[in-house]
Design an enzyme around this catalytic site. Sequence first.
Site, PDB file in Angstrom:
ATOM      1  N   ASN A  64       1.069  -1.444   0.436  1.00  0.00           N
ATOM      2  CA  ASN A  64      -0.189   0.084   0.369  1.00  0.00           C
ATOM      3  C   ASN A  64       0.689   1.305  -0.176  1.00  0.00           C
ATOM      4  O   ASN A  64       2.085   1.666   1.167  1.00  0.00           O
ATOM      5  CB  ASN A  64      -0.368  -0.031   1.100  1.00  0.00           C
ATOM      6  CG  ASN A  64      -2.304   0.711   1.149  1.00  0.00           C
ATOM      7  OD1 ASN A  64      -1.845   2.069   0.570  1.00  0.00           O
ATOM      8  ND2 ASN A  64      -3.535   0.696   1.743  1.00  0.00           N
TER       9      ASN A  64
ATOM     10  N   HIS B 150     -10.309  -4.251  -3.264  1.00  0.00           N
ATOM     11  CA  HIS B 150      -8.571  -5.173  -2.373  1.00  0.00           C
ATOM     12  C   HIS B 150      -9.057  -5.339  -0.891  1.00  0.00           C
ATOM     13  O   HIS B 150      -9.876  -4.703  -0.291  1.00  0.00           O
ATOM     14  CB  HIS B 150      -7.984  -3.999  -2.660  1.00  0.00           C
ATOM     15  CG  HIS B 150      -8.418  -2.566  -2.494  1.00  0.00           C
ATOM     16  ND1 HIS B 150      -9.422  -1.749  -3.259  1.00  0.00           N
ATOM     17  CD2 HIS B 150      -8.003  -1.855  -1.461  1.00  0.00           C
ATOM     18  CE1 HIS B 150      -9.731  -0.496  -2.298  1.00  0.00           C
ATOM     19  NE2 HIS B 150      -8.672  -0.597  -1.062  1.00  0.00           N
TER      20      HIS B 150
ATOM     21  N   HIS C 243      -7.432  -5.464   1.964  1.00  0.00           N
ATOM     22  CA  HIS C 243      -6.048  -4.829   3.482  1.00  0.00           C
ATOM     23  C   HIS C 243      -5.546  -6.351   3.840  1.00  0.00           C
ATOM     24  O   HIS C 243      -6.110  -6.697   4.661  1.00  0.00           O
ATOM     25  CB  HIS C 243      -6.359  -3.814   4.181  1.00  0.00           C
ATOM     26  CG  HIS C 243      -6.615  -2.987   3.441  1.00  0.00           C
ATOM     27  ND1 HIS C 243      -5.704  -2.255   3.190  1.00  0.00           N
ATOM     28  CD2 HIS C 243      -7.677  -1.791   2.375  1.00  0.00           C
ATOM     29  CE1 HIS C 243      -6.843  -1.130   2.122  1.00  0.00           C
ATOM     30  NE2 HIS C 243      -7.846  -1.233   1.910  1.00  0.00           N
TER      31      HIS C 243
END
Length: 186
Positions: free
Chosen positions: A75, A145, A147
């Site tokens: 990220n 997405h 995490h």
Amino acid sequence: MLARMTSEPEQQIGVGTPDAFQRLWTPHRMAYIQGENKPSGPGAGDGCPFCSIPDKSDEDGLIIARGERVYAVLNLYPYTGGHLMIVPFRHLADYTELDSEETIELAEFTKTAMTTLRTASGAHGFNIGLNQGTVAGAGIAAHLHQHVVPRWGGDSNFMPVIGNTKVLPQLLADTRRLLADAWPKP
Ligand SMILES: [Zn+2]
């Protein structure tokens, strides 16, 4: 071993004391808040970063591992060092849109990411999850997405020493290499 590196700085810093690494990362949330790298619309052709990242080299895209249907990427605006995401190659917004093979590989990559982060960084725990929809906090809602956020006791982390002396792009590059090297090879 890299995992060994975590214990000493943590003890020096003390549990519960925000360390330099956290202070270093926090300002970069501002770029996120200001909308940097946000797509202009919901389509794959609207500048979706998760669609364009796989076209880059692993180094430039901060890609840790590539599967057949999903990939793992750091990220750019991490909550902690090592904050990564598992992303399907297909431009899909909702978890229910994943086909069976994508669902399986996303789950397998999530497990491998946990193992890799434990090996490389001695992570003590994880926050894992999907933000579905802008209302739920998804920064880029159009392309789902997952995490994977490693956590350490006292919110310390795994590169506090070099974190004092390196700027963000170097930290991200070092973190990517560390995790890519630790990711099991097929
Ligand atoms: Zn996309």
